[in-house]
Design a protein around this motif. Sequence first.
Motif, PDB file in Angstrom:
ATOM      1  N   TRP A 185      -0.199  -3.592  -3.553  1.00  8.35           N
ATOM      2  CA  TRP A 185      -0.901  -2.527  -3.363  1.00  8.35           C
ATOM      3  C   TRP A 185      -1.334  -1.957  -4.751  1.00  8.35           C
ATOM      4  CZ3 TRP A 185       0.397   2.297  -5.060  1.00  8.35           C
ATOM      5  CH2 TRP A 185       1.590   2.505  -5.538  1.00  8.35           C
ATOM      6  N   GLN A 186      -0.639  -1.822  -5.772  1.00  8.37           N
ATOM      7  CA  GLN A 186      -0.859  -1.219  -6.962  1.00  8.37           C
ATOM      8  C   GLN A 186      -2.433  -1.632  -7.512  1.00  8.37           C
ATOM      9  OE1 GLN A 186       2.104  -2.411  -6.301  1.00  8.37           O
ATOM     10  NE2 GLN A 186       3.857  -1.061  -7.259  1.00  8.37           N
ATOM     11  N   ASP A 204       5.058   3.598  -8.759  1.00 13.22           N
ATOM     12  CA  ASP A 204       6.476   3.052  -8.211  1.00 13.22           C
ATOM     13  C   ASP A 204       6.232   2.321  -6.833  1.00 13.22           C
ATOM     14  OD1 ASP A 204       7.194   4.286 -10.573  1.00 13.22           O
ATOM     15  OD2 ASP A 204       8.582   5.302  -9.616  1.00 13.22           O
ATOM     16  N   GLU A 205       7.059   1.337  -6.574  1.00 12.54           N
ATOM     17  CA  GLU A 205       7.114   0.772  -5.272  1.00 12.54           C
ATOM     18  C   GLU A 205       7.456   1.459  -4.313  1.00 12.54           C
ATOM     19  OE1 GLU A 205       5.770  -2.344  -5.031  1.00 12.54           O
ATOM     20  OE2 GLU A 205       5.753  -1.953  -2.790  1.00 12.54           O
ATOM     21  N   GLN A 206       8.437   2.733  -4.476  1.00  9.63           N
ATOM     22  CA  GLN A 206       8.748   3.571  -3.394  1.00  9.63           C
ATOM     23  C   GLN A 206       8.049   4.515  -3.386  1.00  9.63           C
ATOM     24  OE1 GLN A 206      10.725   2.361  -0.769  1.00  9.63           O
ATOM     25  NE2 GLN A 206      10.697   0.222  -1.747  1.00  9.63           N
ATOM     26  N   GLN A 207       8.126   5.334  -2.275  1.00 10.68           N
ATOM     27  CA  GLN A 207       7.413   6.496  -2.059  1.00 10.68           C
ATOM     28  C   GLN A 207       8.229   7.613  -2.895  1.00 10.68           C
ATOM     29  OE1 GLN A 207       6.920   7.445   2.078  1.00 10.68           O
ATOM     30  NE2 GLN A 207       6.570   9.705   1.889  1.00 10.68           N
ATOM     31  N   GLN A 208       7.471   8.460  -3.216  1.00  7.15           N
ATOM     32  CA  GLN A 208       7.935   9.787  -4.146  1.00  7.15           C
ATOM     33  C   GLN A 208       9.025  10.591  -2.831  1.00  7.15           C
ATOM     34  OE1 GLN A 208       4.127  10.305  -5.810  1.00  7.15           O
ATOM     35  NE2 GLN A 208       5.397  11.879  -6.938  1.00  7.15           N
ATOM     36  N   TRP A 252      -2.293  10.433  -2.121  1.00  5.28           N
ATOM     37  CA  TRP A 252      -1.869   9.121  -2.769  1.00  5.28           C
ATOM     38  C   TRP A 252      -1.028   8.267  -1.791  1.00  5.28           C
ATOM     39  CZ3 TRP A 252      -3.413   7.049  -6.967  1.00  5.28           C
ATOM     40  CH2 TRP A 252      -2.639   5.798  -7.753  1.00  5.28           C
ATOM     41  N   GLU A 253      -0.280   9.060  -0.988  1.00  9.35           N
ATOM     42  CA  GLU A 253       0.634   8.242   0.137  1.00  9.35           C
ATOM     43  C   GLU A 253      -0.086   7.439   0.955  1.00  9.35           C
ATOM     44  OE1 GLU A 253       3.703   6.880   0.173  1.00  9.35           O
ATOM     45  OE2 GLU A 253       3.771   8.569  -1.301  1.00  9.35           O
ATOM     46  N   LEU A 257       3.440   7.484  -9.818  1.00  4.67           N
ATOM     47  CA  LEU A 257       2.143   7.111  -9.016  1.00  4.67           C
ATOM     48  C   LEU A 257       2.423   5.539  -8.437  1.00  4.67           C
ATOM     49  CD1 LEU A 257      -0.591   8.823 -10.915  1.00  4.67           C
ATOM     50  CD2 LEU A 257       0.219   9.331  -8.500  1.00  4.67           C
ATOM     51  N   GLN A 263      -0.089  14.437  -3.385  1.00  7.67           N
ATOM     52  CA  GLN A 263       0.936  13.309  -2.900  1.00  7.67           C
ATOM     53  C   GLN A 263       0.720  12.947  -1.655  1.00  7.67           C
ATOM     54  OE1 GLN A 263       1.657  16.311  -4.287  1.00  7.67           O
ATOM     55  NE2 GLN A 263       3.000  16.342  -5.949  1.00  7.67           N
ATOM     56  N   ARG A 283      -1.708   4.556  -0.661  1.00  7.85           N
ATOM     57  CA  ARG A 283      -0.773   3.580  -1.081  1.00  7.85           C
ATOM     58  C   ARG A 283      -0.553   2.622   0.432  1.00  7.85           C
ATOM     59  NH1 ARG A 283       4.449   4.019  -3.851  1.00  7.85           N
ATOM     60  NH2 ARG A 283       4.249   6.351  -4.205  1.00  7.85           N
ATOM     61  N   ARG A 320      -1.686  -1.393   1.114  1.00  5.32           N
ATOM     62  CA  ARG A 320      -0.760  -2.630   1.352  1.00  5.32           C
ATOM     63  C   ARG A 320      -1.313  -3.412   2.138  1.00  5.32           C
ATOM     64  NH1 ARG A 320       4.391  -1.272  -0.173  1.00  5.32           N
ATOM     65  NH2 ARG A 320       5.179   0.882  -0.330  1.00  5.32           N
ATOM     66  N   THR A 336       7.755  14.002  -1.046  1.00 12.47           N
ATOM     67  CA  THR A 336       6.382  13.658  -0.383  1.00 12.47           C
ATOM     68  C   THR A 336       6.800  13.555   1.271  1.00 12.47           C
ATOM     69  OG1 THR A 336       5.917  12.302  -2.285  1.00 12.47           O
ATOM     70  CG2 THR A 336       4.450  12.203  -0.079  1.00 12.47           C
TER      71      THR A 336
END
Lengths: 330, 338, 149
Positions: A254-255, C137-141, A210-211, C135, A207, A214, A218, C144
Amino acid sequence: MNSNNKIQQKLRHEAGALLEQNKVDLIIGFEPGSLKFTTTPLITRDKGDLDRLVINPFIVNNLAVFLPDIKGPDLKGPKLKGRVAIVAKGCDGRSIVSLIQDNKVRRDNLVILGIPCPGMIELRKVEKLTGKDRDELDDIIREGDKVVITVDGKASEFPISDVLFDNCLGCEFPTPQDYDILLGEPTAPFAERSAGQARILKGISPQERWEFWRREFRRCIRCYACRNICPSCFCQRCFVEESEPQWLMPVPRWQENLMFQAIRTIHLAGRCSDCGECERSCPVNIPLRSLTREMYDLVDELFHFKAGMAKDAPPLMTHYEQEEAKDLIR
Amino acid sequence: MNHKKINKKDLGNLLHQWSKDYTIFVPSNEGDTAQMGLWDGSDTGFLDWYRNTAKPPKANFLPPVEEMFRFQKGKEGHSIKLPSQEHQQLIFGIRPCDGRSLAILDNIFTDAYQDPYYLPRREGAVLVGLGCLKPYDTCFCTSLGISPGESNDVDLMLTDTGDEFLIEEISDKGKQLMELTAGLEDATEDDTARASEAKGKAHDKVTRKIDTQHLSHKLLSTFEDETYWEKVAAKCIACGICTFLCPTCHCFDISDEMVKKEGARFRCWDSCAFPLYTKMPMENPREEKWQRVRQKVCHKFEFYPMAFDVIACTGCGRCIRLCPVNWDICQTLGQLPG
Amino acid sequence: MNTEWEPQLVGFLCKWCSYGGADLAGTSRKKYPPNIRIIKVPCSGRVDPLFILKALQLGFDGVLISGCHPGDCHYQTGNYRARRRVAITKKFLEYMGIEPERIQASWISASEAGKFVEVVTEVTEGLREIGPNRLFDEQQQQNTTEAAA
């Protein structure tokens, strides 16, 4: 600098002879750039240009990127065609071999002028180290394993490892794998391979990784400099430009940015020589080499394959062993 | 004219005061990439490192990607929802070259039609300029009639005089803002003199030049010279850096995205450096790289001046500074035959 | 969190073997989770890494790629190539932060209805454990923590 001067002299001489004897039609090398501490690719068929050829610690570009666009001598049409003499450092040389493996370049149309590479100086690191921008520096001189940086008339000495690119620090093969003429003596790796492992994300959760990406993606503006500077990205039409089906929207969200880079890196499996050009050229400083480096290591770990080592070896993805990657498949 | 001044230490307070009416954007460093980003409400540390942003301020008016509208397919056709428009932004620290770039961009977005996305942002924005005392070695703004210390394209203009900023009102909008701003001192004649000196010095620091005199004519006569353009374009890798990060490049692409029965229309930056830019079903008039390089140069220095009487270049030097192969527009212009 | 959520799995099955395996499971009235949506491909070698990532972007919780056992490929080498591709994709996307459970591969022949049922059940249960795919989604989980820079 002295040895560079000698190599430079030899390069100019050899390149001149190749053109004169009509052994090649084009020379691809480096000339001084328009800015301090930069060089720029020189692509020429003119002998008069050759005294501008340089070798110094700033010849960063991987010139192999120009090869797939240069057509063989027998082709009609574009002006940039014919047999080519190309200046290649260790990583560039591997990119060239990789292009030969992929049938993008013919070896017999090439004369490789190999440079045993002592590592290239990363200006971003120099800027960080001195707190000054490139244009505010007076001088950067490499002396063996030291570098002398002069700012406002004051010279300071640093270990060269402080300013070399990360990929140079961890370079396994600084001498080209394949060459016709080697300018200088073969060199040994600078340090352990692990020395170049900056910014590799290990020891954090999926996680968190990935963060991280992400956030990094951006910033991406989808200028495609990473793709276009890369010798291994030679597709005539990139998958992001496909419209039927349209895999990815052209919008820099970003996706899409992340997906583009992920797939690009997967396409580089077994091709990437870890030259680091993608990361260097990124205008928004996304640590792309963290991805390509991982791919480089993965390919080695899973299939004991290193890109661009032997021109007769089959490309990674066209080949297989009876038994491999067993534990990954049910 | 009576000018105001402010101590650098009080800049935070000033921005805070303005933040009541405006969303404040300042030079900020996100992941080592400088851009005009949202002010965090306290930090003025950018004064120490800021020379110019990598991402030009055009991104605040013509963002890399924006949603034009959302649509939904229902039983009685499509319904459309427009994005909300709240564009009261104040951009602090804009450089004279970038100030000019927005004036240049205004031409295109008010020409054939009034752009309903760009223009409200422009009208709602206040530009606070900051004189550039340390131009890069890639800057050539003075060749395009811009002085690094002065600008008529912003609303307020600040000049660094050491510990203070001299504040000049440039436009009516700037004047109105100043009337509502409290806690500023009047500048003395001495301050004004010091500011002019700084401006003069900055002007002299821009040593890179281009000759715009017969440029249009030269470009016209070189247009068909394939050999020249092929040579010039040989090392270009046809990426989008120089166009995307050019403060005056404004090309965009529009695309729809639809998932199930709803979707959105987006517009995003596009670049003439990409072969896809001019691709049509039957042919591509700019298939070759040299044609696209020629287009970029000619658009800025020939076609744009033909249409709007102004060169679409401000000499900010971003395209030179950020180019991964050191492709230098000044060299290309300087070596034009004829 | 959401009691109604059911994992959604997309399966790329080779038409010469695994697709037959799935068919056999059906005709033999074997029970397997209905969470899988099957896409028939001519060979596991047809599966592009792009398919995998695209499925995840579209919101599927997991992807299963299934082909003939090594040595049994109808086109001689398609599954060997698929193996290299899938291995690299799986490991690389894991590095980027996609949970390994979301990308699965198996060898299932046309006669292995039992194995098909087993694999689909296991993969579905695995997905149920790690939860929905957020994964893209625009916003963070929410769970996390701040990622290490």
